[in-house]
Design an enzyme around this catalytic site. Structure first.
Site, PDB file in Angstrom:
ATOM      1  N   ARG A  23       0.668  -1.190  -0.039  1.00  0.00           N
ATOM      2  CA  ARG A  23      -0.099   0.139   0.181  1.00  0.00           C
ATOM      3  C   ARG A  23       0.956   1.272   0.043  1.00  0.00           C
ATOM      4  O   ARG A  23       0.465   2.207   0.740  1.00  0.00           O
ATOM      5  CB  ARG A  23      -1.082   0.107   1.223  1.00  0.00           C
ATOM      6  CG  ARG A  23      -2.186  -0.956   1.285  1.00  0.00           C
ATOM      7  CD  ARG A  23      -3.331  -0.304   0.141  1.00  0.00           C
ATOM      8  NE  ARG A  23      -4.406  -1.215   0.141  1.00  0.00           N
ATOM      9  CZ  ARG A  23      -5.522  -0.943   0.873  1.00  0.00           C
ATOM     10  NH1 ARG A  23      -5.412   0.040   1.629  1.00  0.00           N
ATOM     11  NH2 ARG A  23      -6.560  -1.844   0.790  1.00  0.00           N
ATOM     12  N   ARG A  27      -3.850   6.895   0.546  1.00  0.00           N
ATOM     13  CA  ARG A  27      -4.240   8.261   1.248  1.00  0.00           C
ATOM     14  C   ARG A  27      -3.271   8.790   2.142  1.00  0.00           C
ATOM     15  O   ARG A  27      -3.610  10.059   2.505  1.00  0.00           O
ATOM     16  CB  ARG A  27      -5.417   7.829   2.058  1.00  0.00           C
ATOM     17  CG  ARG A  27      -6.635   7.700   0.888  1.00  0.00           C
ATOM     18  CD  ARG A  27      -7.961   7.143   1.866  1.00  0.00           C
ATOM     19  NE  ARG A  27      -7.754   5.918   2.157  1.00  0.00           N
ATOM     20  CZ  ARG A  27      -8.351   5.101   2.482  1.00  0.00           C
ATOM     21  NH1 ARG A  27      -9.703   5.381   2.776  1.00  0.00           N
ATOM     22  NH2 ARG A  27      -8.299   3.836   3.074  1.00  0.00           N
ATOM     23  N   ASP A  73      -6.874  -2.760  -7.591  1.00  0.00           N
ATOM     24  CA  ASP A  73      -7.484  -3.220  -6.537  1.00  0.00           C
ATOM     25  C   ASP A  73      -7.676  -4.805  -6.483  1.00  0.00           C
ATOM     26  O   ASP A  73      -8.016  -5.373  -7.736  1.00  0.00           O
ATOM     27  CB  ASP A  73      -8.583  -2.786  -5.901  1.00  0.00           C
ATOM     28  CG  ASP A  73      -8.857  -3.170  -4.549  1.00  0.00           C
ATOM     29  OD1 ASP A  73      -8.203  -2.353  -3.679  1.00  0.00           O
ATOM     30  OD2 ASP A  73      -9.690  -3.942  -4.423  1.00  0.00           O
ATOM     31  N   TYR A 149     -15.084 -11.279   0.115  1.00  0.00           N
ATOM     32  CA  TYR A 149     -15.890  -9.867  -0.111  1.00  0.00           C
ATOM     33  C   TYR A 149     -17.069 -10.147  -1.123  1.00  0.00           C
ATOM     34  O   TYR A 149     -18.136  -9.477  -0.931  1.00  0.00           O
ATOM     35  CB  TYR A 149     -14.855  -8.852  -1.005  1.00  0.00           C
ATOM     36  CG  TYR A 149     -13.917  -8.355  -0.012  1.00  0.00           C
ATOM     37  CD1 TYR A 149     -13.809  -7.262   0.813  1.00  0.00           C
ATOM     38  CD2 TYR A 149     -12.497  -8.984   0.082  1.00  0.00           C
ATOM     39  CE1 TYR A 149     -12.977  -7.037   1.540  1.00  0.00           C
ATOM     40  CE2 TYR A 149     -11.451  -8.448   0.895  1.00  0.00           C
ATOM     41  CZ  TYR A 149     -11.801  -7.615   1.703  1.00  0.00           C
ATOM     42  OH  TYR A 149     -10.942  -7.311   2.684  1.00  0.00           O
TER      43      TYR A 149
HETATM   44  O1  CP3 Z   1      -0.014   0.696  -3.244  1.00  0.00           O
HETATM   45  C1  CP3 Z   1      -0.599  -0.342  -3.548  1.00  0.00           C
HETATM   46  O2  CP3 Z   1      -0.393  -1.357  -2.397  1.00  0.00           O
HETATM   47  C2  CP3 Z   1      -1.318  -1.025  -4.828  1.00  0.00           C
HETATM   48  C3  CP3 Z   1      -2.594  -0.848  -4.830  1.00  0.00           C
HETATM   49  C4  CP3 Z   1      -3.589  -1.520  -3.822  1.00  0.00           C
HETATM   50  C5  CP3 Z   1      -4.867  -1.322  -3.298  1.00  0.00           C
HETATM   51  N1  CP3 Z   1      -5.383  -2.179  -2.596  1.00  0.00           N
HETATM   52  C6  CP3 Z   1      -5.244   0.182  -3.146  1.00  0.00           C
HETATM   53  C7  CP3 Z   1      -6.443   0.501  -2.683  1.00  0.00           C
HETATM   54  C8  CP3 Z   1      -3.571  -3.155  -3.560  1.00  0.00           C
HETATM   55  C9  CP3 Z   1      -2.216  -3.955  -3.826  1.00  0.00           C
HETATM   56  C10 CP3 Z   1      -4.468  -3.393  -2.867  1.00  0.00           C
HETATM   57  C11 CP3 Z   1      -5.067  -4.865  -2.252  1.00  0.00           C
HETATM   58  C12 CP3 Z   1      -6.011  -4.887  -1.506  1.00  0.00           C
HETATM   59  N2  CP3 Z   1      -7.401  -4.534  -1.570  1.00  0.00           N
HETATM   60  C13 CP3 Z   1      -6.257  -5.858  -0.588  1.00  0.00           C
HETATM   61  C14 CP3 Z   1      -5.042  -6.965   0.048  1.00  0.00           C
HETATM   62  C15 CP3 Z   1      -4.006  -6.349   0.719  1.00  0.00           C
HETATM   63  C16 CP3 Z   1      -4.478  -5.760   2.117  1.00  0.00           C
HETATM   64  O3  CP3 Z   1      -4.531  -4.512   2.257  1.00  0.00           O
HETATM   65  O4  CP3 Z   1      -5.087  -6.707   2.629  1.00  0.00           O
HETATM   66  C17 CP3 Z   1      -7.644  -6.045   0.167  1.00  0.00           C
HETATM   67  C18 CP3 Z   1      -8.081  -6.953   0.945  1.00  0.00           C
HETATM   68  C19 CP3 Z   1      -8.189  -4.831  -0.667  1.00  0.00           C
HETATM   69  C20 CP3 Z   1      -9.666  -4.684  -0.710  1.00  0.00           C
HETATM   70  C21 CP3 Z   1     -10.131  -3.285  -0.390  1.00  0.00           C
HETATM   71  N3  CP3 Z   1      -9.737  -2.118  -1.253  1.00  0.00           N
HETATM   72  C22 CP3 Z   1     -10.530  -2.737   0.814  1.00  0.00           C
HETATM   73  C23 CP3 Z   1     -11.118  -3.799   2.052  1.00  0.00           C
HETATM   74  C24 CP3 Z   1     -10.562  -1.343   0.771  1.00  0.00           C
HETATM   75  C25 CP3 Z   1     -11.321  -0.204   1.846  1.00  0.00           C
HETATM   76  C26 CP3 Z   1     -10.100  -0.011   2.965  1.00  0.00           C
HETATM   77  C27 CP3 Z   1      -9.392   1.003   2.745  1.00  0.00           C
HETATM   78  O5  CP3 Z   1      -8.213   0.979   2.960  1.00  0.00           O
HETATM   79  O6  CP3 Z   1     -10.051   1.963   2.157  1.00  0.00           O
HETATM   80  C28 CP3 Z   1     -10.004  -0.986  -0.505  1.00  0.00           C
HETATM   81  C29 CP3 Z   1      -9.905   0.414  -0.960  1.00  0.00           C
HETATM   82  C30 CP3 Z   1      -8.644   0.556  -1.522  1.00  0.00           C
HETATM   83  N4  CP3 Z   1      -7.480  -0.196  -2.327  1.00  0.00           N
HETATM   84  C31 CP3 Z   1      -7.499   2.128  -1.353  1.00  0.00           C
HETATM   85  C32 CP3 Z   1      -6.441   1.737  -1.559  1.00  0.00           C
HETATM   86  C33 CP3 Z   1      -5.468   2.989  -2.037  1.00  0.00           C
HETATM   87  C34 CP3 Z   1      -8.339   3.084  -0.689  1.00  0.00           C
HETATM   88  C35 CP3 Z   1      -9.329   3.687  -1.146  1.00  0.00           C
HETATM   89  C36 CP3 Z   1      -9.568   5.088  -1.556  1.00  0.00           C
HETATM   90  O7  CP3 Z   1      -8.265   5.694  -2.172  1.00  0.00           O
HETATM   91  O8  CP3 Z   1     -10.501   5.698  -1.227  1.00  0.00           O
END
Ligand code: CP3
Length: 344
Positions: A23, A27, A73, A149
């Site tokens: 990540r 944000r 994602d 999910y």
């Molecule tokens: O920089 C990176 O790591 C690359 C991009 C990336 C994102 N999500 C961007 C993201 C990667 C590799 C993921 C993986 C992901 N997504 C996982 C596995 C890794 C982990 O974190 O456990 C999971 C379970 C998800 C599902 C997911 N996506 C959730 C549960 C959420 C909401 C929670 C949150 O942090 O907001 C997301 C949204 C998400 N994916 C964001 C980002 C940057 C935040 C959304 C936003 O900017 O509004």
């Protein structure tokens, strides 16, 4: 051009360990929030190649990590195969839950490549914008984690909906896993074709799987994806990141065929050096809380990991994703610690 990250994944320890942070785009970075606000929603950002490429490159420009991870994602797969997926501010992902055969019939893995064409365009643009010594990582969610999910309709605390469905209707649940294996394999191969040089499979919720179902819900579907990708592109290393599986990590490595593993925070560096690193290269595992706190706490924990694991094939990383309230200055300091580390 040497690439420390790809060398480490092939089993070679270089002059210093390579690093990237799970990540690393997100944000906690003001420059991410600025671009995020221009997009109409999170999925729109994932499907806008020019913007997604820019946010992929932001942490590389700031911290000079040895690898960039594609900005996308794990939930683009359910979206691509026909489930309704949304991201709600403050709540996270919201999906129309898949609860049985009628919902399964609406899912079509054949749509994957067309639907995700913008993501492959992002991969091409990122690769074109990266220096040669920075590798590009593609990724996916493992079938179990993506299925949580899809069935729960979003994030879950106890996974009761998916577990009770999977136990009661084994054959039906297997159909969902097969759909995810097919779609995900196509997705990963297409990421490689577009320029991804390594892959990571995120099985964030693997630790919630009952022990007697671990082979069928975690190992078998991941092994099918690894086999499928390897038969098309045997040259591309795959990192498996299955969180919370404790003592089953060795079985996971041997059973899935991944080339390297990401470590969560439950294993000490000494245990990882003794038990896991002799089997395959390891990546990890500073708890993101230490990064949020920074200072001496962070520096000492990072140095212990480096001193214990950097003598062998190793990629420095966190134990899971960067928390959104992390000061970027702490990330900068951590990158500097890894870059300046020398064996003592
Ligand atoms: O920089 C990176 O790591 C690359 C991009 C990336 C994102 N999500 C961007 C993201 C990667 C590799 C993921 C993986 C992901 N997504 C996982 C596995 C890794 C982990 O974190 O456990 C999971 C379970 C998800 C599902 C997911 N996506 C959730 C549960 C959420 C909401 C929670 C949150 O942090 O907001 C997301 C949204 C998400 N994916 C964001 C980002 C940057 C935040 C959304 C936003 O900017 O509004």
């Amino acid at each position: 051009m040497t690439n420390l990250f790809l060398d480490a994944l092939s089993g070679v320890a270089g002059p210093r360990p390579p690093f990237w942070f799970m990540r690393q785009a997100g944000r906690y970075l003001p420059e991410y929030r600025e671009i995020r606000e221009q997009a109409s929603g999170f999925l729109d950002l994932c499907y806008s190649p020019e913007r997604a490429a820019r946010v992929t490159l932001q942490p590389i420009e700031r911290f000079h990590a040895d690898a960039a991870i594609l900005f996308s994602d794990i939930l683009v797969i359910p979206d691509a195969i026909g489930q309704e997926v949304g991201f709600v501010e403050g709540t996270g992902p919201v999906l129309t839950p898949v609860t049985g055969g009628a919902d399964l019939a609406k899912l079509d893995p054949v749509r994957t490549l067309d639907h995700l064409a913008p993501v492959f365009e992002t991969v091409r643009q990122v690769r074109a914008g990266l220096p040669d010594d920075v590798a590009l990582i593609g990724f996916c969610g493992a079938p179990w984690t993506v299925a949580t999910y899809m069935v729960e309709g979003g994030s879950s605390r106890d996974f009761s909906a998916i577990k009770s469905w999977a136990v009661r209707e084994r054959a039906e649940f297997a159909v969902l896993m097969d759909i995810l294996v097919e779609s995900t394999t196509d997705y990963l191969i297409a990421q490689i074709e577009a320029g991804a040089q390594a892959l990571q499979v995120f099985d964030t919720w693997a630790g919630a799987v009952p022990a007697n179902d671990f082979d069928s819900w975690v190992i078998a579907p991941t092994a099918l994806i690894v086999d499928g990708v390897k038969s098309a592109r045997p040259d591309v290393p795959i990192i498996g990141f299955a969180r919370g599986i404790g003592d089953r990590l060795e079985a996971y490595i041997r059973g899935t065929g991944v080339d390297a593993v990401g470590l969560d925070a439950a294993i000490t560096p000494a245990e990882a050096a003794a038990k896991i690193q002799p089997i395959c290269p390891v990546q990890g595992n500073l708890d993101p809380a230490y990064l949020m706190v920074g200072g001496a706490e962070m520096e000492e924990a990072a140095k212990e990991i480096l001193d214990t694991l950097a003598g062998g094939p190793f990629v420095f990383n966190l134990a899971h994703g960067i928390h959104k309230d992390t000061p970027p200055a702490h990330v900068e300091r951590l990158a500097e610690i890894v870059r300046r580390w020398v064996a003592s």
